[in-house]
Design an enzyme around this catalytic site. Structure first.
Site, short mmCIF file in Angstrom:
data_model
loop_
_atom_site.label_atom_id
_atom_site.label_comp_id
_atom_site.label_asym_id
_atom_site.label_seq_id
_atom_site.Cartn_x
_atom_site.Cartn_y
_atom_site.Cartn_z
N TYR A 56 0.84 -1.21 0.00
CA TYR A 56 0.00 0.00 0.00
C TYR A 56 0.87 1.25 0.00
O TYR A 56 1.71 1.44 0.88
CB TYR A 56 -0.91 0.00 1.22
CG TYR A 56 -2.02 1.01 1.13
CD1 TYR A 56 -3.18 0.73 0.43
CD2 TYR A 56 -1.91 2.26 1.76
CE1 TYR A 56 -4.20 1.67 0.33
CE2 TYR A 56 -2.93 3.19 1.66
CZ TYR A 56 -4.08 2.89 0.95
OH TYR A 56 -5.08 3.82 0.85
N TYR A 99 -5.40 5.40 -7.75
CA TYR A 99 -5.71 5.22 -6.33
C TYR A 99 -7.13 4.70 -6.20
O TYR A 99 -8.08 5.48 -6.08
CB TYR A 99 -5.55 6.53 -5.56
CG TYR A 99 -5.77 6.40 -4.07
CD1 TYR A 99 -4.83 5.78 -3.25
CD2 TYR A 99 -6.93 6.87 -3.46
CE1 TYR A 99 -5.02 5.65 -1.89
CE2 TYR A 99 -7.13 6.74 -2.09
CZ TYR A 99 -6.17 6.13 -1.31
OH TYR A 99 -6.36 6.00 0.04
#
Lengths: 388, 150
Positions: free
Chosen positions: A296, A346
């Site tokens: 992440y 994203y």
């Protein structure tokens, strides 16, 4: 369906295009990526019997069921903690299949996070003190001018940088690698647009001395969905099955998402260390068993901290691990081969899970040779995926 | 060099500018903190049974699970733990980037606040600081910090 333990696998992934203005509703994005994931698996949408998304996803479960024609939903649940818990969707889906509660679990995340609202702008109203976001302590930040994800991240990251002598130039190397990966991924927003370390150093400060513009993920419109079923069933479906070898989360005492200033040592990431411990214990695996990792990357410091927490290098060594080329394609541990949240899009970390699936199948555009095991981490949750 | 927004009142000859800083978000369990701040007092919450300090405020002691709490006046002294300068976008309510810092209090816990009366480049980890108060919209005050007087 008998309630006996069954191994779980990812049978399908699907996505919309990644853009800055989708021109349609978030529910439409959710429906489109869900249909694509089910088509990829070769499962009729009416068969979905479990649904999982993020607490902060705006699309309603029933609304999505009505689009897909889901005939009888056995389970529905939402995961708190924003992107930090992205991989917890896999953990929940795995547990539902393991327990024999569901047979076809649909995970989705879809948002117009650029055209309809802006995650990167001050959250003075948007995600204040509501429960379920995992960010209840933001109200202790707002009057002091810490109002964006970048500022919240930086207050802890600055401590990490102090402790280990990490500079913004070190962070820039993460971004350069990921943009290089995105440059050869046609699905990435930054396809064909690599950057140099000089470009990174010339980008404007977002938060001094931690984050420049090119240390931050994008704001994107788009949706990604993942279909989880039993490993046995997945073997008879359209795609090569991707076995969920293990998945878990860890939220140690006094840790929270992003406004995370109250645990013992802010130079460490106890949630990622806890996830790593639990995941390696659960699977009997170790860092050297992984051929690559999807980590992440809302902001570059998170990549360094997770590389250390998952044991790919020692504490404080991640900056050199990156500098020495380990995380590039061709390195010892290619990371975020789609370009990640910085280079591809994203979609709150779920697009990084989809890339892990493609890598295990052997169908990624930036394919790593001989991928047996991939570690996927979103900080507070992790999973190990393997050929099934 | 960055000169942080100066929170001290303007000279008497000029009309004092209205505060633009966001007012605190007040929840029932943290009301005591902001009510004290409005009076210029810096207080903390401690378990009335076992004496454990806790922050952020909460209704139960995680050590002994008592719901009895006491509000105590704090020394107002602490040390700088981490610090940043938000450049873009400019935080709502500020004309210039404030130094945002995590402060480690003498009582043993941390909180987020601002640092004043020191240039950004001269801030150091462990720098001793003391509390004072800055005005917000709606006639409230929040605790902020500056280097501790010798």
């Amino acid at each position: 369906m008998a309630r006996t333990f069954r191994e779980a696998a990812i049978a399908g992934v699907g996505a919309t295009e990644f853009s800055k203005e989708s021109g349609r509703s978030e529910l439409q994005l959710a429906a489109e990526c869900s249909k694509a994931a089910l088509d990829d698996a070769g499962i009729h949408p009416s068969e979905v019997d479990g649904m999982i998304t993020f607490t902060i996803d705006n699309s309603d479960e029933i609304g999505l069921c009505r689009c897909l024609g889901v005939k009888d939903l056995a389970y529905t649940g939402r995961i708190p903690g924003g992107g930090a818990a992205a991989v917890a969707t896999i953990y929940h889906a795995m547990a539902l299949v393991n327990a024999g509660v569901c047979n076809t679990v649909l995970i989705w995340r879809a948002m117009n996070e650029r055209s309809q609202y802006r995650f990167g702008q001050p959250h003075t109203q948007a995600i204040g003190p509501q429960a379920g976001n995992g960010t209840g302590s933001l109200l202790w930040c707002m009057p002091f001018g810490a109002q964006t994800p970048a500022t919240w991240e930086s207050l802890a990251a600055q401590r990490y940088m102090q402790q280990y002598g990490v500079t913004n130039l070190d962070l820039g190397r993460v971004s350069v690698v990921q943009r290089k990966h995105a440059a050869t991924n046609p699905a990435a927003w930054f396809y064909g647009k690599p950057i140099t370390l000089e470009d990174h150093q010339n980008s404007k400060w977002i938060v001094e001395p931690v984050l420049r513009l090119l240390d931050c993920c994008q704001e994107s419109d788009g949706g990604v969905a993942i279909v989880v079923t039993s490993l046995d069933r997945a073997r008879d479906l359209k795609q090569k099955p991707v076995h969920i070898v293990g998945a878990c989360q860890s939220i140690p005492y006094n840790v929270e998402v992003i406004s995370n200033y109250y645990h013992a040592d802010l130079a460490l990431m106890p949630e990622a260390e806890g996830t790593a411990r639990r995941l390696y214990a659960q699977t009997g695996m170790k860092p050297s068993d992984m051929q690559m990792a999807m980590i992440y990357d809302a902001f570059t410091p998170q990549v360094l901290k997770q590389l250390e927490a998952f044991g790919f290098c020692g504490r404080g060594e991640a900056k050199d691990f990156v500098k020495d080329g380990h995380i590039e394609l061709g390195g010892s541990l290619p990371v975020n081969t789609n370009g990640g949240l910085i280079g591809e899009a994203y979609i709150h970390g779920v697009n990084n899970i989809a890339e892990a699936v493609r890598q295990v199948r052997g169908t990624a555009v930036n394919q790593v040779p001989n991928v047996q095991h991939v570690l996927v981490s979103s900080g507070m949750a992790g999973a190990i995926l393997a050929q099934g | 060099m960055t000169v942080p927004n100066d929170p001290t009142p303007a000279p008497a000859s000029a009309a004092p500018p209205k505060p633009t800083r966001l007012a605190p978000i007040v929840t029932l369990d943290a009301k005591f903190f902001w009510e004290a701040a409005d009076k210029g007092e810096f207080v903390g919450e401690r378990c009335a049974d076992c004496g454990e300090f806790r922050f952020p405020p909460r209704p139960m002691c995680p050590r002994c699970h008592s719901v009895r709490r006491e509000v105590v006046k704090l020394s107002g002294h602490g040390k700088v733990y981490s610090w940043i300068l938000p450049r873009h976008p400019m935080p709502f309510g500020f004309k210039e980037s404030p130094i945002v810092a995590v402060i480690e209090l003498e009582e043993g816990y941390r909180l987020v606040s601002n640092l004043y009366e020191v240039p950004f480049e001269q801030v150091r980890a462990g720098m001793p600081v003391e509390v004072f108060f800055a005005p917000t919209m709606g006639n409230h005050q929040v605790p902020v910090f500056r280097p501790r007087a010798k």
